[in-house]
Design a protein around this motif. Structure first.
Motif, PDB file in Angstrom:
ATOM      1  N   MET A   1      -5.059   8.945  -1.967  1.00  9.65           N
ATOM      2  CA  MET A   1      -5.098   7.758  -2.762  1.00  9.65           C
ATOM      3  C   MET A   1      -3.719   7.433  -3.325  1.00  9.65           C
ATOM      4  SD  MET A   1      -7.585   5.762  -4.036  1.00  9.65           S
ATOM      5  CE  MET A   1      -7.778   4.595  -5.288  1.00  9.65           C
ATOM      6  N   ASN A   2      -2.983   8.489  -3.673  1.00 10.41           N
ATOM      7  CA  ASN A   2      -1.634   8.282  -4.169  1.00 10.41           C
ATOM      8  C   ASN A   2      -0.742   7.679  -3.108  1.00 10.41           C
ATOM      9  OD1 ASN A   2      -1.825   8.985  -6.795  1.00 10.41           O
ATOM     10  ND2 ASN A   2      -1.283  11.142  -6.492  1.00 10.41           N
ATOM     11  N   GLU A   3      -0.998   7.994  -1.860  1.00  5.50           N
ATOM     12  CA  GLU A   3      -0.175   7.456  -0.785  1.00  5.50           C
ATOM     13  C   GLU A   3      -0.357   5.942  -0.655  1.00  5.50           C
ATOM     14  OE1 GLU A   3      -1.214   9.566   2.693  1.00  5.50           O
ATOM     15  OE2 GLU A   3      -0.526  11.486   1.915  1.00  5.50           O
ATOM     16  N   VAL A   4      -1.586   5.448  -0.862  1.00  2.00           N
ATOM     17  CA  VAL A   4      -1.848   4.003  -0.765  1.00  2.00           C
ATOM     18  C   VAL A   4      -1.167   3.272  -1.917  1.00  2.00           C
ATOM     19  CG1 VAL A   4      -3.649   2.244  -0.831  1.00  2.00           C
ATOM     20  CG2 VAL A   4      -4.007   4.345   0.470  1.00  2.00           C
ATOM     21  N   LEU A   5      -1.235   3.835  -3.091  1.00  5.38           N
ATOM     22  CA  LEU A   5      -0.633   3.193  -4.253  1.00  5.38           C
ATOM     23  C   LEU A   5       0.883   3.187  -4.168  1.00  5.38           C
ATOM     24  CD1 LEU A   5      -2.846   4.572  -7.158  1.00  5.38           C
ATOM     25  CD2 LEU A   5      -2.907   2.305  -6.137  1.00  5.38           C
ATOM     26  N   ASN A   6       1.431   4.231  -3.646  1.00  6.01           N
ATOM     27  CA  ASN A   6       2.889   4.337  -3.585  1.00  6.01           C
ATOM     28  C   ASN A   6       3.480   3.695  -2.341  1.00  6.01           C
ATOM     29  OD1 ASN A   6       2.939   5.742  -5.976  1.00  6.01           O
ATOM     30  ND2 ASN A   6       2.778   7.748  -4.986  1.00  6.01           N
ATOM     31  N   SER A   7       2.658   3.392  -1.333  1.00  3.89           N
ATOM     32  CA  SER A   7       3.201   2.919  -0.068  1.00  3.89           C
ATOM     33  C   SER A   7       3.620   1.458  -0.088  1.00  3.89           C
ATOM     34  CB  SER A   7       2.177   3.131   1.046  1.00  3.89           C
ATOM     35  OG  SER A   7       1.071   2.261   0.844  1.00  3.89           O
ATOM     36  N   GLY A   8       3.255   0.735  -1.076  1.00  3.00           N
ATOM     37  CA  GLY A   8       3.641  -0.668  -1.131  1.00  3.00           C
ATOM     38  C   GLY A   8       2.495  -1.599  -0.794  1.00  3.00           C
ATOM     39  N   ALA A   9       1.332  -1.062  -0.406  1.00  3.23           N
ATOM     40  CA  ALA A   9       0.180  -1.918  -0.119  1.00  3.23           C
ATOM     41  C   ALA A   9      -0.282  -2.628  -1.378  1.00  3.23           C
ATOM     42  CB  ALA A   9      -0.949  -1.090   0.477  1.00  3.23           C
ATOM     43  N   LEU A  10      -0.185  -1.971  -2.505  1.00  2.00           N
ATOM     44  CA  LEU A  10      -0.596  -2.580  -3.767  1.00  2.00           C
ATOM     45  C   LEU A  10       0.346  -3.717  -4.145  1.00  2.00           C
ATOM     46  CD1 LEU A  10      -2.636  -2.380  -6.070  1.00  2.00           C
ATOM     47  CD2 LEU A  10      -1.034  -0.888  -7.241  1.00  2.00           C
ATOM     48  N   THR A  11       1.639  -3.549  -3.935  1.00  2.00           N
ATOM     49  CA  THR A  11       2.583  -4.619  -4.250  1.00  2.00           C
ATOM     50  C   THR A  11       2.391  -5.790  -3.294  1.00  2.00           C
ATOM     51  OG1 THR A  11       4.280  -3.578  -2.889  1.00  2.00           O
ATOM     52  CG2 THR A  11       4.299  -3.084  -5.244  1.00  2.00           C
ATOM     53  N   PHE A  12       2.079  -5.507  -2.042  1.00  2.00           N
ATOM     54  CA  PHE A  12       1.821  -6.567  -1.068  1.00  2.00           C
ATOM     55  C   PHE A  12       0.544  -7.325  -1.447  1.00  2.00           C
ATOM     56  CE2 PHE A  12       0.031  -8.127   2.961  1.00  2.00           C
ATOM     57  CZ  PHE A  12       1.061  -8.975   3.330  1.00  2.00           C
ATOM     58  N   ALA A  13      -0.496  -6.613  -1.861  1.00  2.00           N
ATOM     59  CA  ALA A  13      -1.747  -7.257  -2.269  1.00  2.00           C
ATOM     60  C   ALA A  13      -1.527  -8.124  -3.505  1.00  2.00           C
ATOM     61  CB  ALA A  13      -2.822  -6.210  -2.526  1.00  2.00           C
ATOM     62  N   LEU A  15       1.254  -9.517  -4.360  1.00  2.00           N
ATOM     63  CA  LEU A  15       2.052 -10.653  -3.907  1.00  2.00           C
ATOM     64  C   LEU A  15       1.169 -11.693  -3.239  1.00  2.00           C
ATOM     65  CD1 LEU A  15       4.880 -11.885  -3.505  1.00  2.00           C
ATOM     66  CD2 LEU A  15       4.965 -10.670  -1.319  1.00  2.00           C
ATOM     67  N   MET A  16       0.225 -11.254  -2.423  1.00  2.00           N
ATOM     68  CA  MET A  16      -0.690 -12.182  -1.748  1.00  2.00           C
ATOM     69  C   MET A  16      -1.583 -12.910  -2.757  1.00  2.00           C
ATOM     70  SD  MET A  16       0.047 -12.390   1.350  1.00  2.00           S
ATOM     71  CE  MET A  16      -1.353 -13.332   1.918  1.00  2.00           C
ATOM     72  N   VAL A  17      -2.055 -12.200  -3.757  1.00  2.00           N
ATOM     73  CA  VAL A  17      -2.878 -12.832  -4.797  1.00  2.00           C
ATOM     74  C   VAL A  17      -2.056 -13.884  -5.538  1.00  2.00           C
ATOM     75  CG1 VAL A  17      -4.055 -12.407  -6.999  1.00  2.00           C
ATOM     76  CG2 VAL A  17      -4.461 -10.890  -5.060  1.00  2.00           C
ATOM     77  N   SER A  18      -0.816 -13.589  -5.823  1.00  2.00           N
ATOM     78  CA  SER A  18       0.057 -14.545  -6.500  1.00  2.00           C
ATOM     79  C   SER A  18       0.276 -15.792  -5.656  1.00  2.00           C
ATOM     80  CB  SER A  18       1.408 -13.908  -6.820  1.00  2.00           C
ATOM     81  OG  SER A  18       1.250 -12.818  -7.676  1.00  2.00           O
ATOM     82  N   VAL A  19       0.488 -15.590  -4.356  1.00  2.00           N
ATOM     83  CA  VAL A  19       0.698 -16.734  -3.452  1.00  2.00           C
ATOM     84  C   VAL A  19      -0.563 -17.584  -3.370  1.00  2.00           C
ATOM     85  CG1 VAL A  19       1.114 -17.373  -1.046  1.00  2.00           C
ATOM     86  CG2 VAL A  19       2.534 -15.628  -2.134  1.00  2.00           C
ATOM     87  N   VAL A  20      -1.727 -16.944  -3.274  1.00  2.00           N
ATOM     88  CA  VAL A  20      -2.989 -17.692  -3.201  1.00  2.00           C
ATOM     89  C   VAL A  20      -3.211 -18.489  -4.482  1.00  2.00           C
ATOM     90  CG1 VAL A  20      -5.504 -17.430  -3.114  1.00  2.00           C
ATOM     91  CG2 VAL A  20      -4.070 -16.165  -1.503  1.00  2.00           C
ATOM     92  N   VAL A  21      -2.945 -17.880  -5.634  1.00  2.00           N
ATOM     93  CA  VAL A  21      -3.092 -18.583  -6.912  1.00  2.00           C
ATOM     94  C   VAL A  21      -2.122 -19.753  -6.984  1.00  2.00           C
ATOM     95  CG1 VAL A  21      -2.751 -18.341  -9.405  1.00  2.00           C
ATOM     96  CG2 VAL A  21      -4.038 -16.611  -8.151  1.00  2.00           C
ATOM     97  N   LEU A  22      -0.909 -19.565  -6.501  1.00  2.00           N
ATOM     98  CA  LEU A  22       0.076 -20.641  -6.496  1.00  2.00           C
ATOM     99  C   LEU A  22      -0.381 -21.795  -5.610  1.00  2.00           C
ATOM    100  CD1 LEU A  22       2.915 -21.667  -7.304  1.00  2.00           C
ATOM    101  CD2 LEU A  22       3.743 -20.565  -5.209  1.00  2.00           C
TER     102      LEU A  22
END
Length: 95
Positions: A1-13, A15-22
């Motif tokens: 689980m730590n690998e998913v959080l640290n791998s950048g998938a969370l930052t990408f998600a 970012l995608m939520v921010s773009v969709v809201v925009l």
């Protein structure tokens, strides 16, 4: 689980939520702005119609005032007919 959080998938998600809201915000702004401009156009058209109606009413008043003496001479026979009609109406019983 730590690998998913640290791998950048969370930052990408995020970012995608921010773009969709925009994008949703821009679409909403577009439709609100469009409706506002249409409303302003309709208000301008209604104001011009009101102005034209006022002019027409003024012209009609002038025409009525100009033709008023002719109507006064013709109105006396019509008044007699109205009185006769009123007499007939008085005879009819009201319900």
């Amino acid at each position: 689980m730590n690998e998913v959080l640290n791998s950048g998938a969370l930052t990408f998600a995020s970012l995608m939520v921010s773009v969709v809201v925009l994008v949703v915000g821009l679409v909403l702004w577009f439709f609100v702005n469009r409706a506002s401009s249409r409303t302003n156009e309709q208000i301008e058209l209604l104001e011009s119609l009101l102005d034209q109606q006022k002019r027409q009413n003024a012209l009609l008043r002038r025409l009525c005032e100009a033709n008023e003496p002719e109507k006064a001479a013709e109105a006396t026979p019509a008044a007699n007919v109205r009185e006769e009609d009123d007499d007939i109406i008085r005879l009819v019983a009201e319900r």
